[in-house]
Design an enzyme around this catalytic site. Sequence first.
Site, PDB file in Angstrom:
ATOM      1  N   GLY A  46       2.306   0.381   2.568  1.00 53.79           N
ATOM      2  CA  GLY A  46       3.706   0.587   2.168  1.00 53.79           C
ATOM      3  C   GLY A  46       3.922   1.967   1.569  1.00 53.79           C
ATOM      4  O   GLY A  46       3.041   2.516   0.921  1.00 53.79           O
ATOM      5  N   ASP A  52      -6.633  -2.754  -0.561  1.00 49.97           N
ATOM      6  CA  ASP A  52      -7.290  -3.107   0.704  1.00 49.97           C
ATOM      7  C   ASP A  52      -7.698  -1.867   1.491  1.00 49.97           C
ATOM      8  O   ASP A  52      -8.799  -1.796   2.032  1.00 49.97           O
ATOM      9  CB  ASP A  52      -6.363  -3.976   1.574  1.00 49.97           C
ATOM     10  CG  ASP A  52      -6.306  -5.399   1.046  1.00 49.97           C
ATOM     11  OD1 ASP A  52      -7.221  -5.790   0.287  1.00 49.97           O
ATOM     12  OD2 ASP A  52      -5.346  -6.114   1.377  1.00 49.97           O
ATOM     13  N   THR A  60       0.255   2.788  -4.468  1.00 50.49           N
ATOM     14  CA  THR A  60       1.068   1.578  -4.279  1.00 50.49           C
ATOM     15  C   THR A  60       2.095   1.481  -5.394  1.00 50.49           C
ATOM     16  O   THR A  60       1.759   1.635  -6.578  1.00 50.49           O
ATOM     17  CB  THR A  60       0.273   0.255  -4.199  1.00 50.49           C
ATOM     18  OG1 THR A  60       1.221  -0.815  -4.063  1.00 50.49           O
ATOM     19  CG2 THR A  60      -0.611  -0.054  -5.390  1.00 50.49           C
ATOM     20  N   ASP A  72       3.321  -1.115  -6.300  1.00 51.86           N
ATOM     21  CA  ASP A  72       3.073  -2.388  -6.990  1.00 51.86           C
ATOM     22  C   ASP A  72       2.295  -2.210  -8.296  1.00 51.86           C
ATOM     23  O   ASP A  72       2.306  -3.098  -9.145  1.00 51.86           O
ATOM     24  CB  ASP A  72       2.300  -3.357  -6.087  1.00 51.86           C
ATOM     25  CG  ASP A  72       3.133  -3.832  -4.906  1.00 51.86           C
ATOM     26  OD1 ASP A  72       4.260  -3.347  -4.760  1.00 51.86           O
ATOM     27  OD2 ASP A  72       2.650  -4.685  -4.137  1.00 51.86           O
TER      28      ASP A  72
HETATM   29  P1  FBP Z   1       1.255  -1.575  -0.413  1.00 50.32           P
HETATM   30  O1  FBP Z   1       0.438  -2.583  -1.159  1.00 50.32           O
HETATM   31  O2  FBP Z   1       0.747  -1.272   0.937  1.00 50.32           O
HETATM   32  O3  FBP Z   1       1.457  -0.328  -1.232  1.00 50.32           O
HETATM   33  O4  FBP Z   1       2.720  -2.172  -0.200  1.00 50.32           O
HETATM   34  C1  FBP Z   1       3.318  -2.920  -1.194  1.00 50.32           C
HETATM   35  C2  FBP Z   1       4.728  -3.321  -0.831  1.00 50.32           C
HETATM   36  O5  FBP Z   1       5.652  -2.303  -1.111  1.00 50.32           O
HETATM   37  C3  FBP Z   1       5.062  -4.617  -1.584  1.00 50.32           C
HETATM   38  O6  FBP Z   1       5.671  -4.353  -2.795  1.00 50.32           O
HETATM   39  C4  FBP Z   1       5.900  -5.374  -0.596  1.00 50.32           C
HETATM   40  O7  FBP Z   1       5.745  -6.761  -0.763  1.00 50.32           O
HETATM   41  C5  FBP Z   1       5.352  -4.944   0.725  1.00 50.32           C
HETATM   42  O8  FBP Z   1       4.839  -3.650   0.542  1.00 50.32           O
HETATM   43  C6  FBP Z   1       6.385  -4.941   1.817  1.00 50.32           C
HETATM   44  O9  FBP Z   1       5.764  -4.596   3.018  1.00 50.32           O
HETATM   45  P2  FBP Z   1       6.481  -4.006   4.301  1.00 50.32           P
HETATM   46  O10 FBP Z   1       6.642  -2.551   4.046  1.00 50.32           O
HETATM   47  O11 FBP Z   1       5.504  -4.228   5.381  1.00 50.32           O
HETATM   48  O12 FBP Z   1       7.799  -4.683   4.452  1.00 50.32           O
END
Ligand code: FBP
Length: 547
Positions: free
Chosen positions: A77, A172, A199, A201
Amino acid sequence: MTKSALQIARAAYQPKLPKALTGVVAVKEGEPTQSVADQEAIEKLFPNTYGMPLIQFVEGQAQNVAEMNVGVILSGGQAPGGHNVISGLFDGIKKLNPNNKLYGFILGPGGLVDHNYKELTADIIDEYRNTGGFDIIGSGRTKLEKEEQFEKGYEILKELGIKALVIIGGDDSNTNACVLAEYYAAKNYGIQVIGCPKTIDGDLKNEMIETSFGFDTACKTYSEVIGNIERDCNSARKYWHFIKLMGRSASHIALECALQTQPNICIISEEVEANNMSLDDVVTYIAKAVADRAAAGNNFGTVLIPEGLIEFIPAMKGLIAELNDFLAANSEEFSSIEANKQREYIISKLSAENSAIYASLPEGVARQLSLDRDPHGNVQVSLIETEKLLSEMVGKKLAAWKAEGKYVGKFSAQHHFFGYEGRCAAPSNFDADYCYSLGYTASLLIASGKTGYMSSVRNTTAPAAEWIAGGVPITMMMNMERRHGEMKPVIQKALVKLDGAPFKKFAANREAWAKETAYVYPGPIQYFGPSEVCDEPTKTLQLEQAK
Ligand code: FBP
């Protein structure tokens, strides 16, 4: 490309670096390290990259570094500051030798496997300095975990004369970076792999990694909008706003936004799990706060809800697990059933306990739980509209209390979900500086011949000049966890600690925030102006680092 006035002005911003990185740099090695747990198992899996020392960069004397090409990947993300990691890496390798080249692999790890890349030249880099987004090369979620992918990657790395690969990703992706580093080391391919902690998060952090990049900007962006909603809420005094905040698993974003904006209620998933709360307990907790405010004449408020909540409610977790297994085994029969009969069908098939929970869920949520599956067959929790689920259930409870004469207010809800709105915001000064420093540090780890390390920048609540740059062996952050039925080495995910300073600060104030209207309005991120307005790190970081 047309640019906004802010983009043009911001391009000239020179990110701050730790003082030790501004001149010639030397490596200071610490003691050998151990993994956080399961030392024996991790050592066995990573014989070439286990136990390496911590690295710190200090001021040193000029040395000759051989010419080197470097590859970079953005994984997972988006998070504000990714472009600055790349510009820091670019400036770092060019300073070491102007002939060094940087190649970006397109759309994430898949670009390495499919040999899809482009050289990142000075002109390209200059277009992206201090901007949000990952669009310079794009990102993707392909998992780099199979030997044939590693070999396909090796082919292109060898062809381009790449000495090291930098993988910018979350827990990951950095776990996979470590596996790749070990693989290339075992094969003597002469290719180093370095990770960078990304991230929004905020759940990739530990003793040596104080924060993941992007968390600062994303939380400030959400807090700006939450503050605006709170002010609207306190002006109209007629709505309860239910705001869901991104964060796949951990509640760091919700907690940080609560500390910044002081809403009436914020749910922390980790606490819900620790207290073994049911969905009804969470609903009752919110309804009680709504009723108390109503009794004081305040029929309005704000509630923050972490995206991952559903999976932390132990009973819901059990329901989801049974649903996953049941639907995987009976997908054909399920899809042959008419849409309006599917709910009844599931209720008749689940165990008594889960069937009762499923039956108690509002129609829309029950449908989401049974329909939306990811490619691995799991419920996509981020698609579940928890904010609507909770407000609907709170509404029902209040109606029942009204009938019993226990509640005398009006309840009208508005719903919001903030996630994508913050992931590509222009990086705050903190993220712009932090990311540039992480990228620059990665170039030095490469020049020092290191592999299997994560770029680390610490002491981040001090002015940037005092930050400490170095590297942490990724194996040090690992433990063994069960994934898809198998024990795997993975970087430990950092959830909200209930005995940590940020949660304690929140817990000490939440009762008052629930009753009073104690909103704080942080306003938008400032890129120019006094340091106390522009450079302040997150509350989480300040509380965690307070000595
Ligand atoms: P990462 O762990 O890859 O940084 O992504 C986290 C995130 O932003 C979460 O907060 C969210 O649940 C998820 O990605 C959403 O994923 P997508 O971009 O595939 O919709």
